[in-house]
Design an enzyme around this catalytic site. Structure first.
Site, PDB file in Angstrom:
ATOM      1  N   HIS A  15       6.852  16.431 -26.361  1.00 35.46           N
ATOM      2  CA  HIS A  15       7.660  17.624 -26.634  1.00 35.46           C
ATOM      3  C   HIS A  15       9.156  17.309 -26.692  1.00 35.46           C
ATOM      4  CE1 HIS A  15       6.404  21.597 -27.481  1.00 35.46           C
ATOM      5  NE2 HIS A  15       6.560  22.171 -26.301  1.00 35.46           N
ATOM      6  N   ASN A  62      10.492  27.030 -25.174  1.00 37.79           N
ATOM      7  CA  ASN A  62      10.141  28.355 -25.694  1.00 37.79           C
ATOM      8  C   ASN A  62      11.323  29.308 -25.802  1.00 37.79           C
ATOM      9  OD1 ASN A  62       7.619  27.225 -25.628  1.00 37.79           O
ATOM     10  ND2 ASN A  62       6.806  28.583 -24.071  1.00 37.79           N
ATOM     11  N   ASP A  88       9.101  18.192 -32.336  1.00 32.00           N
ATOM     12  CA  ASP A  88       7.807  17.504 -32.340  1.00 32.00           C
ATOM     13  C   ASP A  88       6.803  18.304 -33.173  1.00 32.00           C
ATOM     14  OD1 ASP A  88       5.897  19.046 -29.981  1.00 32.00           O
ATOM     15  OD2 ASP A  88       8.046  19.406 -29.951  1.00 32.00           O
ATOM     16  N   ASN A 109       6.286  27.111 -30.529  1.00 32.67           N
ATOM     17  CA  ASN A 109       7.048  28.131 -29.798  1.00 32.67           C
ATOM     18  C   ASN A 109       8.550  27.897 -29.826  1.00 32.67           C
ATOM     19  OD1 ASN A 109       4.811  29.691 -29.151  1.00 32.67           O
ATOM     20  ND2 ASN A 109       4.398  28.500 -27.307  1.00 32.67           N
TER      21      ASN A 109
END
Length: 191
Positions: A15, A62, A88, A109
């Site tokens: 991430h 997020n 990513d 997200n």
């Protein structure tokens, strides 16, 4: 802007590959002095006659759009021209990348948060492949993207950073469409 999660426990995760790219750019472009600016860490300078600012949101993935809001309030700021989000992408295999001038969040997200802040899908995004060769081996999505890269996959990701830097430099000077035409086939290993 590179998307990632703050904290050392996330440093080597899939991430956080957007932050890896920004760290590489700061090194190659000799930009020094990351500092806190609102809800982000930033560093800026000149690259090829262009003013640049590298932005790492400190809000967790997020909520990444919150770090973009101060820029959106600036006069003459145009997200479709002035923003490239590096993120990513599990739908792309490790060792590949793809730039788009606009488009959907594709379930990501972090991109959903950016889209909400911008109020449209009109911003460039550079997706760095972090997915396994066989998607059935991925397992739970959250567990997968929050897990560390293996040595082989990390090496494959980092080996493409010179090409990614060249792509971003083209985006800076010539725009997303030209960068797409020059680099997407190469990034997807279709040659």
């Amino acid at each position: 802007m590179g998307l990632g999660n703050p904290g050392p426990e996330y440093g080597r995760t899939r991430h956080n590959v957007g932050w890896w790219v920004l760290d590489h750019l700061a090194d190659v472009w000799r930009l020094e002095g990351w500092k806190r600016d609102g809800e982000a860490r930033v560093v800026g300078g000149g690259v090829g006659g262009q003013r640049v600012r590298l932005v790492k949101p400190q809000t967790f993935m997020n909520l990444s759009g919150a770090a973009l809001r101060p820029y959106l309030r600036r006069e003459n700021f145009d997200a479709s021209r002035d923003v490239l989000i590096v993120v990513d992408e599990v739908a792309l295999p490790v060792g590949t990348y793809r730039i788009r001038a606009r488009g959907s969040a594709g379930g990501h997200n972090g991109l959903k948060s950016i889209e909400s802040a911008v109020g449209s899908q009109q911003y460039a995004r550079l997706r760095i492949g972090v997915g396994p060769e066989d998607p059935r081996r991925r397992g739970d999505l959250a567990d997968y993207v929050l897990s560390d890269f293996g040595k082989r996959d990390e090496k494959l990701v980092r080996e493409q950073f010179d090409d990614v830097t060249a792509l971003i430099e083209v985006w800076l000077t010539e725009g997303a469409e030209i960068a797409m035409n020059r680099f997407n086939r190469k990034g997807l290993k279709d040659d």
